[in-house]
Design a protein around this motif. Structure first.
Motif, PDB file in Angstrom:
ATOM      1  N   ASP A 268      -3.859   8.858   5.477  1.00 43.03           N
ATOM      2  CA  ASP A 268      -3.732   9.107   4.039  1.00 43.03           C
ATOM      3  C   ASP A 268      -4.900   9.948   3.537  1.00 43.03           C
ATOM      4  OD1 ASP A 268      -5.929   7.439   3.690  1.00 43.03           O
ATOM      5  OD2 ASP A 268      -4.911   6.038   2.350  1.00 43.03           O
ATOM      6  N   LYS A 269      -4.910  10.221   2.247  1.00 47.65           N
ATOM      7  CA  LYS A 269      -5.914  11.135   1.684  1.00 47.65           C
ATOM      8  C   LYS A 269      -7.321  10.576   1.734  1.00 47.65           C
ATOM      9  CE  LYS A 269      -3.597  11.827  -2.181  1.00 47.65           C
ATOM     10  NZ  LYS A 269      -3.190  12.365  -3.509  1.00 47.65           N
TER      11      LYS A 269
ATOM     12  N   THR B 193      -5.997   5.735   8.760  1.00 42.97           N
ATOM     13  CA  THR B 193      -4.940   6.020   9.727  1.00 42.97           C
ATOM     14  C   THR B 193      -4.176   4.743  10.054  1.00 42.97           C
ATOM     15  OG1 THR B 193      -6.178   7.868  10.687  1.00 42.97           O
ATOM     16  CG2 THR B 193      -4.458   6.881  12.053  1.00 42.97           C
ATOM     17  N   PHE B 194      -2.839   4.864  10.067  1.00 45.76           N
ATOM     18  CA  PHE B 194      -1.996   3.702  10.348  1.00 45.76           C
ATOM     19  C   PHE B 194      -0.716   4.165  11.024  1.00 45.76           C
ATOM     20  CE2 PHE B 194      -0.621   5.319   6.282  1.00 45.76           C
ATOM     21  CZ  PHE B 194       0.749   5.144   6.259  1.00 45.76           C
TER      22      PHE B 194
ATOM     23  N   LEU C 236      -4.444  -0.053  15.811  1.00 41.29           N
ATOM     24  CA  LEU C 236      -4.230   0.543  14.500  1.00 41.29           C
ATOM     25  C   LEU C 236      -3.439  -0.384  13.577  1.00 41.29           C
ATOM     26  CD1 LEU C 236      -3.271   4.282  15.170  1.00 41.29           C
ATOM     27  CD2 LEU C 236      -5.371   3.413  14.131  1.00 41.29           C
ATOM     28  N   PRO C 237      -3.744  -0.364  12.283  1.00 36.53           N
ATOM     29  CA  PRO C 237      -2.866  -1.047  11.327  1.00 36.53           C
ATOM     30  C   PRO C 237      -1.452  -0.490  11.450  1.00 36.53           C
ATOM     31  CG  PRO C 237      -4.883  -0.290  10.250  1.00 36.53           C
ATOM     32  CD  PRO C 237      -4.878   0.315  11.611  1.00 36.53           C
ATOM     33  N   THR C 238      -0.457  -1.371  11.408  1.00 37.70           N
ATOM     34  CA  THR C 238       0.914  -0.950  11.654  1.00 37.70           C
ATOM     35  C   THR C 238       1.862  -1.593  10.655  1.00 37.70           C
ATOM     36  OG1 THR C 238       0.449  -0.744  14.018  1.00 37.70           O
ATOM     37  CG2 THR C 238       2.769  -0.837  13.370  1.00 37.70           C
TER      38      THR C 238
ATOM     39  N   GLU D 128      -7.271  -0.467   2.475  1.00 39.86           N
ATOM     40  CA  GLU D 128      -8.724  -0.544   2.306  1.00 39.86           C
ATOM     41  C   GLU D 128      -9.427   0.031   3.526  1.00 39.86           C
ATOM     42  OE1 GLU D 128      -9.762  -4.541   1.397  1.00 39.86           O
ATOM     43  OE2 GLU D 128      -8.800  -4.498  -0.566  1.00 39.86           O
ATOM     44  N   LYS D 129     -10.482   0.766   3.274  1.00 38.64           N
ATOM     45  CA  LYS D 129     -11.273   1.349   4.359  1.00 38.64           C
ATOM     46  C   LYS D 129     -12.030   0.259   5.099  1.00 38.64           C
ATOM     47  CE  LYS D 129     -11.925   5.963   2.450  1.00 38.64           C
ATOM     48  NZ  LYS D 129     -12.908   7.013   2.057  1.00 38.64           N
TER      49      LYS D 129
END
Length: 275
Positions: free
Chosen positions: A144-145, A149-150, A185-187, A274-275
């Motif tokens: 995303d901006k 990354t997901f 990775l978040p999924t 959230e980062k």
């Protein structure tokens, strides 16, 4: 308010989520655009998604340039119509499952390309249960901006789950999807799972039990119905490695339009990344 108090207040607001990026996700079985009234109308599907104000959608039962629906690539058509309506760029990722009427049929992912950058995409070929056609899963990796990354998975599992030898096709399919994911990775995984988590539905309960056992979180509603013909929820949004995926709201979208546009209702989840 004194300056040092103001700066402390701003820091407090940042710590409770102002730095989180919103992401609106949906899953929608569009029944190749044929509504409950048996009218084929992709504009109704587009209107539903436009009203939902989503960034990323997994579509199931999508005709991909085949004869049944005039050789229109339906995911691409819907994305283009959303782009026209919103003056926002949308892109399409097809995940064909079978060849059908001189074209293809399966799933699609559509997304706002000014919100999400595609890093990688692949189509996973899932088992072919006799009499129900091969299934597929589209597996995309986005950033995303804000640099988060997901992974995003869109699929449609077979309803012919049990085979003559007692194996479970849905569980095999889930394991195949997991084998194609980056485990760190978040999924987000959206699908018509053809399964329910609720015991009272008594519909392929072992599938959702498997997901929970393997650390998937059910982020979409557990009450209501996602199809008009049965009191079941079989369309879900689930996530894994979800520490950075905060669920802000979730709903099965029921209104006059969604009740007729398809034989499923769209399911939407608003996340804060959230980062």
């Amino acid at each position: 308010m004194k300056l040092h108090h103001l700066s402390g207040f701003i820091a407090l607001l940042s710590s409770v989520g102002l730095s989180a990026a919103p992401l609106n996700v949906a899953t929608y079985n569009i029944h190749h655009g044929a509504g409950e009234d048996e009218v084929l109308d992709l504009q109704r599907i587009t209107n539903v998604l436009n009203k939902l104000d989503v960034d990323l959608v997994g579509l199931q039962e999508v005709d991909i340039a085949n004869g049944r629906t005039g050789f229109v690539s339906q995911g691409k058509y819907i994305a283009q119509q959303l782009q026209n309506a919103q003056n926002t760029p949308w892109k399409t990722l097809n995940a064909a499952a079978i060849e059908f009427e001189n074209g293809e049929y399966g799933n699609a992912i559509i997304y706002k390309s000014d919100v999400l950058t595609l890093n990688d995409y692949k189509v996973v070929r899932l088992p072919d249960p006799d009499g129900d056609g091969q299934r597929s899963a589209g597996v995309a990796t986005f950033t995303d901006k804000d640099g988060i990354t997901f992974q995003f998975v869109a699929s449609h599992l077979t309803h012919k789950n049990k085979t003559e030898n007692g194996s479970t096709i849905q569980l095999t399919s889930l394991k195949m999807v997991e084998d194609n994911l980056d485990s760190k990775l978040p999924t987000i995984f959206v699908a018509d799972f053809n399964a329910s988590i609720r015991k009272e539905d008594n519909h392929n309960l072992d599938t959702m039990a498997y997901l929970i056992k393997n650390n998937w979180r059910i982020d979409s509603p557990l009450e209501g119905a996602s199809i008009p013909d049965e009191p079941w929820i079989i369309d879900y949004v689930v996530s894994k490695n979800h520490d950075k995926l905060k669920v802000n709201s979730a709903q099965i979208v029921l209104d006059d339009l969604t009740k007729v546009a398809s034989d499923h209702f769209p399911v939407k989840v608003n996340y804060l990344l959230e980062k």
